[in-house]
Design an enzyme around this catalytic site. Structure first.
Site, PDB file in Angstrom:
ATOM      1  N   GLY A 158      60.878 -13.627  24.870  1.00 57.38           N
ATOM      2  CA  GLY A 158      62.261 -14.007  24.584  1.00 57.38           C
ATOM      3  C   GLY A 158      62.785 -13.395  23.292  1.00 57.38           C
ATOM      4  O   GLY A 158      63.993 -13.252  23.110  1.00 57.38           O
ATOM      5  N   SER A 159      61.890 -13.028  22.403  1.00 57.14           N
ATOM      6  CA  SER A 159      62.330 -12.428  21.139  1.00 57.14           C
ATOM      7  C   SER A 159      62.444 -10.909  21.214  1.00 57.14           C
ATOM      8  O   SER A 159      62.751 -10.264  20.210  1.00 57.14           O
ATOM      9  CB  SER A 159      61.373 -12.815  20.009  1.00 57.14           C
ATOM     10  OG  SER A 159      61.499 -14.187  19.724  1.00 57.14           O
ATOM     11  N   SER A 211      60.961 -12.848  15.755  1.00 63.75           N
ATOM     12  CA  SER A 211      60.155 -13.854  16.443  1.00 63.75           C
ATOM     13  C   SER A 211      60.850 -15.199  16.292  1.00 63.75           C
ATOM     14  O   SER A 211      61.011 -15.686  15.162  1.00 63.75           O
ATOM     15  CB  SER A 211      58.746 -13.932  15.850  1.00 63.75           C
ATOM     16  OG  SER A 211      58.093 -15.079  16.354  1.00 63.75           O
ATOM     17  N   SER A 261      59.868 -18.252  17.003  1.00 62.51           N
ATOM     18  CA  SER A 261      59.007 -19.259  16.363  1.00 62.51           C
ATOM     19  C   SER A 261      58.537 -18.793  14.993  1.00 62.51           C
ATOM     20  O   SER A 261      58.198 -19.601  14.140  1.00 62.51           O
ATOM     21  CB  SER A 261      57.777 -19.526  17.238  1.00 62.51           C
ATOM     22  OG  SER A 261      57.000 -18.338  17.324  1.00 62.51           O
ATOM     23  N   THR A 283      54.390 -15.467  16.261  1.00 61.76           N
ATOM     24  CA  THR A 283      53.808 -14.643  17.331  1.00 61.76           C
ATOM     25  C   THR A 283      52.883 -13.569  16.777  1.00 61.76           C
ATOM     26  O   THR A 283      53.270 -12.767  15.908  1.00 61.76           O
ATOM     27  CB  THR A 283      54.944 -14.051  18.190  1.00 61.76           C
ATOM     28  OG1 THR A 283      55.625 -15.165  18.765  1.00 61.76           O
ATOM     29  CG2 THR A 283      54.431 -13.154  19.293  1.00 61.76           C
ATOM     30  N   ARG A 313      63.906 -17.942  24.468  1.00 66.24           N
ATOM     31  CA  ARG A 313      64.796 -17.167  25.349  1.00 66.24           C
ATOM     32  C   ARG A 313      66.209 -17.730  25.387  1.00 66.24           C
ATOM     33  O   ARG A 313      67.152 -17.049  25.769  1.00 66.24           O
ATOM     34  CB  ARG A 313      64.193 -17.093  26.755  1.00 66.24           C
ATOM     35  CG  ARG A 313      63.991 -18.433  27.399  1.00 66.24           C
ATOM     36  CD  ARG A 313      63.050 -18.359  28.573  1.00 66.24           C
ATOM     37  NE  ARG A 313      62.824 -19.660  29.196  1.00 66.24           N
ATOM     38  CZ  ARG A 313      62.019 -20.618  28.707  1.00 66.24           C
ATOM     39  NH1 ARG A 313      61.333 -20.391  27.606  1.00 66.24           N
ATOM     40  NH2 ARG A 313      61.879 -21.768  29.336  1.00 66.24           N
ATOM     41  N   GLU A 371      60.198 -17.308  33.661  1.00 67.62           N
ATOM     42  CA  GLU A 371      60.012 -18.426  32.730  1.00 67.62           C
ATOM     43  C   GLU A 371      60.800 -19.676  33.116  1.00 67.62           C
ATOM     44  O   GLU A 371      60.289 -20.781  32.995  1.00 67.62           O
ATOM     45  CB  GLU A 371      60.375 -17.995  31.305  1.00 67.62           C
ATOM     46  CG  GLU A 371      59.419 -16.945  30.759  1.00 67.62           C
ATOM     47  CD  GLU A 371      59.657 -16.626  29.299  1.00 67.62           C
ATOM     48  OE1 GLU A 371      59.682 -17.542  28.471  1.00 67.62           O
ATOM     49  OE2 GLU A 371      59.832 -15.430  28.978  1.00 67.62           O
ATOM     50  N   HIS A 396      62.829   7.899  42.800  1.00 70.33           N
ATOM     51  CA  HIS A 396      61.806   8.958  42.864  1.00 70.33           C
ATOM     52  C   HIS A 396      60.417   8.407  43.158  1.00 70.33           C
ATOM     53  O   HIS A 396      59.443   9.151  43.108  1.00 70.33           O
ATOM     54  CB  HIS A 396      61.796   9.735  41.542  1.00 70.33           C
ATOM     55  CG  HIS A 396      63.101  10.431  41.280  1.00 70.33           C
ATOM     56  ND1 HIS A 396      63.363  11.721  41.673  1.00 70.33           N
ATOM     57  CD2 HIS A 396      64.242   9.970  40.720  1.00 70.33           C
ATOM     58  CE1 HIS A 396      64.593  12.046  41.338  1.00 70.33           C
ATOM     59  NE2 HIS A 396      65.153  10.994  40.755  1.00 70.33           N
ATOM     60  N   LYS A 428      48.431 -18.876  24.358  1.00 68.13           N
ATOM     61  CA  LYS A 428      48.518 -18.643  22.902  1.00 68.13           C
ATOM     62  C   LYS A 428      47.459 -19.484  22.173  1.00 68.13           C
ATOM     63  O   LYS A 428      46.794 -19.006  21.257  1.00 68.13           O
ATOM     64  CB  LYS A 428      49.912 -19.007  22.384  1.00 68.13           C
ATOM     65  CG  LYS A 428      50.980 -17.979  22.742  1.00 68.13           C
ATOM     66  CD  LYS A 428      52.333 -18.362  22.141  1.00 68.13           C
ATOM     67  CE  LYS A 428      53.396 -17.365  22.560  1.00 68.13           C
ATOM     68  NZ  LYS A 428      54.728 -17.697  22.036  1.00 68.13           N
TER      69      LYS A 428
HETATM   70  O1  PA5 Z   1      60.436 -17.417  26.089  1.00 66.32           O
HETATM   71  C1  PA5 Z   1      59.371 -17.670  25.538  1.00 66.32           C
HETATM   72  O2  PA5 Z   1      59.049 -18.818  25.190  1.00 66.32           O
HETATM   73  C2  PA5 Z   1      58.396 -16.554  25.246  1.00 66.32           C
HETATM   74  O3  PA5 Z   1      58.701 -15.418  25.970  1.00 66.32           O
HETATM   75  C3  PA5 Z   1      58.407 -16.273  23.730  1.00 66.32           C
HETATM   76  O4  PA5 Z   1      59.654 -15.766  23.343  1.00 66.32           O
HETATM   77  C4  PA5 Z   1      57.278 -15.291  23.365  1.00 66.32           C
HETATM   78  O5  PA5 Z   1      56.048 -15.851  23.687  1.00 66.32           O
HETATM   79  C5  PA5 Z   1      57.282 -14.904  21.892  1.00 66.32           C
HETATM   80  O6  PA5 Z   1      57.400 -16.017  21.055  1.00 66.32           O
HETATM   81  P1  PA5 Z   1      58.496 -15.983  19.902  1.00 66.32           P
HETATM   82  O7  PA5 Z   1      59.807 -15.767  20.605  1.00 66.32           O
HETATM   83  O8  PA5 Z   1      58.427 -17.301  19.247  1.00 66.32           O
HETATM   84  O9  PA5 Z   1      58.134 -14.854  18.998  1.00 66.32           O
END
Ligand code: PA5
Length: 363
Positions: free
Chosen positions: A51-52, A93, A95, A98, A145, A230, A246, A340
């Site tokens: 998501g980041s 990130s 959180s 990561t 996300r 997700e 292709h 994780k």
């Molecule tokens: O959507 C999510 O929870 C994950 O895809 C996180 O974004 C990913 O694990 C990375 O963590 P962060 O966005 O905290 O860096």
């Protein structure tokens, strides 16, 4: 989760305001070395995972035909060998914890690159507080996300502030206005016959969706694939035109029993090249002949930005409605969290990495 997702329209406006208010200093001194943020970088790296990383993909595709400095999105532990003191590195990130992204931070510090950080909390916030490194503080309380506006707009605005990108004000204004209008049209109260996201969710229900698109909309197709993973807890696939013509296309050559369970969504928008249009026509006809369900979603409005953001909003909400149809909770991503934790127990020594980073900042 519904409020987070439908709130994208408001987040976009708020993220733009916050990003414009955050200052990018001209110079920052780290570990005795002064880094000049006004110097044009040789390369831009945007490091982030999941998501980041979507913000990086959006900026990469948006700026594809206008940014003269090469830009890469890094979804890995190791940044490329080209990373050096002439590189501008975004460390993103949500959180702030990561592993892969923190390794990229360590490398960026080692190689004396200019860093811009985007996070809500965690190791990243702790480590960079008081360093002077420009820092976008993302509001807490979102799933990563869901904070897409806050993880995208600071990058665009930074590139504007340092003179590498020019986004006309009316593109932002049109985008904010159209997203505000869409908010009602995509809401849970709007019935299915007037709600594009609900219709899309129903089309994809009980199928394995293949999402096809082309630049600058490929990043939204990639985002949609990940949102289906997700939020809707299902498999999905993403491929990009013209490349898919292709290779990938050959998978559709022969009818198959499997085709009854597959669907293809084309994400389309303003500025489509006639050759892309012809390819989509050819592929759609082939798919229909072979019994594969197809549909298309078109971006709305005039500018590139509003086309991209409206597609994102429609697809995001579709992933939410699909979760509802599948009777799954769109919010938790327990396998991601469990993996994780497992990695942190078995392989990742956070304390050691943090202390290495601290030394690079404080020596
Ligand atoms: O959507 C999510 O929870 C994950 O895809 C996180 O974004 C990913 O694990 C990375 O963590 P962060 O966005 O905290 O860096």
């Amino acid at each position: 989760m519904y409020n987070v997702m439908i709130g994208f329209a408001d987040d976009f406006a708020q993220a733009l305001k916050l990003s414009r208010e955050t200052e990018i200093p001209e110079k920052v001194t780290i570990n005795g070395e002064t880094l000049d943020y006004t110097e044009t970088p040789n390369e831009i790296l945007i490091c982030g995972m999941g998501g980041s990383s979507i913000g990086g993909e959006i900026v990469r595709d948006y700026s594809w035909d206008s940014l003269e400095v090469p830009l890469r999105v890094i979804q890995d532990f190791n940044p490329p060998a080209s990373l050096n003191k002439h590189t501008l590195v975004f460390i993103v990130s949500y959180s702030g914890n990561t592993e892969e992204t923190l390794y990229c931070l360590r490398e960026a510090l080692k190689r004396r690159a200019r860093i811009v950080a985007i996070t809500s909390n965690g190791s990243l916030k702790r480590l960079l507080a008081k360093t002077g490194i420009p820092f976008f503080k993302v509001p807490e309380g979102y799933p990563p996300r869901g904070a897409v506006a806050y993880l995208t707009i600071p990058i665009l605005v930074t590139l504007e502030k340092i003179g590498l990108l020019g986004i006309p004000c009316n593109e932002y204004d049109e985008t904010m206005q159209l997203l505000r209008d869409l908010k009602e049209k995509l809401s849970v109260e709007t019935p299915i016959n007037q709600n594009i996201s609900k219709k899309l969710a129903l089309e994809l229900y009980d199928t394995l969706p293949f999402i096809y698109s082309y630049k600058p909309y490929s990043c939204i197709a990639s985002r949609f694939k990940k949102q289906l993973n997700e939020n809707s807890k299902m498999h999905a696939k993403f491929e990009e035109l013209p490349e898919l013509g292709h290779n990938e296309i050959m998978g559709w050559q022969y009818p198959s029993r499997l085709n009854n369970f597959l669907s293809v969504v084309f994400l389309r928008g303003k500025g489509e090249h006639p050759s892309i249009e012809a390819r989509i026509k050819f592929i759609s006809e082939t798919l229909r002949e072979n019994g594969v369900k197809t549909c298309e979603i078109k971006g709305l409005g005039y500018s590139k930005l509003v086309n991209m953001m409206s597609l994102l909003y429609i697809c995001d909400m579709a992933s939410y409605y699909l979760a509802a149809l599948r009777n799954v909770d769109p919010l938790p991503v327990s396998l991601i969290s469990r993996m994780k934790t497992f990695v942190e127990e078995k392989a990742f020594n956070r304390n050691q990495l943090e202390s290495e980073i601290r030394k690079l900042i404080l020596q």
